[in-house]
Enzyme design. Sequence first.
Site, PDB file in Angstrom:
ATOM      1  N   ASP A 135      35.879  42.404  34.734  1.00  0.00           N
ATOM      2  CA  ASP A 135      36.405  41.070  35.008  1.00  0.00           C
ATOM      3  C   ASP A 135      37.610  40.754  34.130  1.00  0.00           C
ATOM      4  O   ASP A 135      38.435  39.913  34.477  1.00  0.00           O
ATOM      5  CB  ASP A 135      35.296  40.028  34.785  1.00  0.00           C
ATOM      6  CG  ASP A 135      35.614  38.705  35.457  1.00  0.00           C
ATOM      7  OD1 ASP A 135      36.104  38.739  36.588  1.00  0.00           O
ATOM      8  OD2 ASP A 135      35.372  37.653  34.851  1.00  0.00           O
ATOM      9  N   ASP A 182      40.599  43.803  35.424  1.00  0.00           N
ATOM     10  CA  ASP A 182      41.330  43.554  36.672  1.00  0.00           C
ATOM     11  C   ASP A 182      42.389  42.470  36.497  1.00  0.00           C
ATOM     12  O   ASP A 182      43.486  42.543  37.073  1.00  0.00           O
ATOM     13  CB  ASP A 182      40.377  43.214  37.823  1.00  0.00           C
ATOM     14  CG  ASP A 182      39.530  41.971  37.558  1.00  0.00           C
ATOM     15  OD1 ASP A 182      39.734  41.281  36.542  1.00  0.00           O
ATOM     16  OD2 ASP A 182      38.649  41.683  38.384  1.00  0.00           O
ATOM     17  N   ASP A 219      32.374  37.066  41.322  1.00  0.00           N
ATOM     18  CA  ASP A 219      31.748  36.531  40.108  1.00  0.00           C
ATOM     19  C   ASP A 219      30.439  35.829  40.448  1.00  0.00           C
ATOM     20  O   ASP A 219      29.446  35.944  39.728  1.00  0.00           O
ATOM     21  CB  ASP A 219      32.684  35.546  39.404  1.00  0.00           C
ATOM     22  CG  ASP A 219      33.748  36.249  38.577  1.00  0.00           C
ATOM     23  OD1 ASP A 219      33.662  37.478  38.404  1.00  0.00           O
ATOM     24  OD2 ASP A 219      34.668  35.548  38.099  1.00  0.00           O
TER      25      ASP A 219
END
Length: 206
Positions: free
Chosen positions: A66, A69, A91
């Site tokens: 997370d 990226d 998410d």
Amino acid sequence: MLNRHARGFFTALFSPLARWLLRMGVSPDAITIVGTAGVVIGSLVFYPLGQLWWGTLFITAFIFSDVIDGIMARMQDREGAWGNFLDSTLDRLADGALFAGVAIWFFTGGGDTAIAVAAVVCLVLGMVVSYVRAKAESLGFQANVGIAERAERLVSLLVVTGFTGLGLPSIVLFVTLVLLAGASLVTVVQRVLAVRRQATQDTAQP
């Protein structure tokens, strides 16, 4: 708070890896998808089997996707609406899987209904926290307030769940989940009130 203070540290830490992935032709979207898949697998395979420590280590190996990226997208100047949409959607999937995995184990082999119920409550409230902000922003309001951001919730859950697998008394996990649920509920209320204030101000303007 953790997001703001840790962003610079993790950007510096993972930038070399992000550059290497880009050179290999890997896209930020691919990292987002693979990272989410890893978190979901760890949550819904290891946790329901009672492997809380190993499951946490497995999940941790993927959860930093997370961050990676986002670094990759910034390096390519590709921080657009699609990437934001994909990241936010996945998410929610990862968060749901984490709390669901904890709930499944403690409803079954873990034999602690209180922890399981607390995990389900956290799952539901966490989704509501995200929905309130998304809905507010779609209507032109700002709802970026709250006492516990996503990073704090995930770090707390992973750390305590992992150490529970190593023998930490389960009451600590229960208390942690209760506190997370309370923080999520407070955040929902804060965001609703923030939108209410803005809506009232807009109505009062001539």
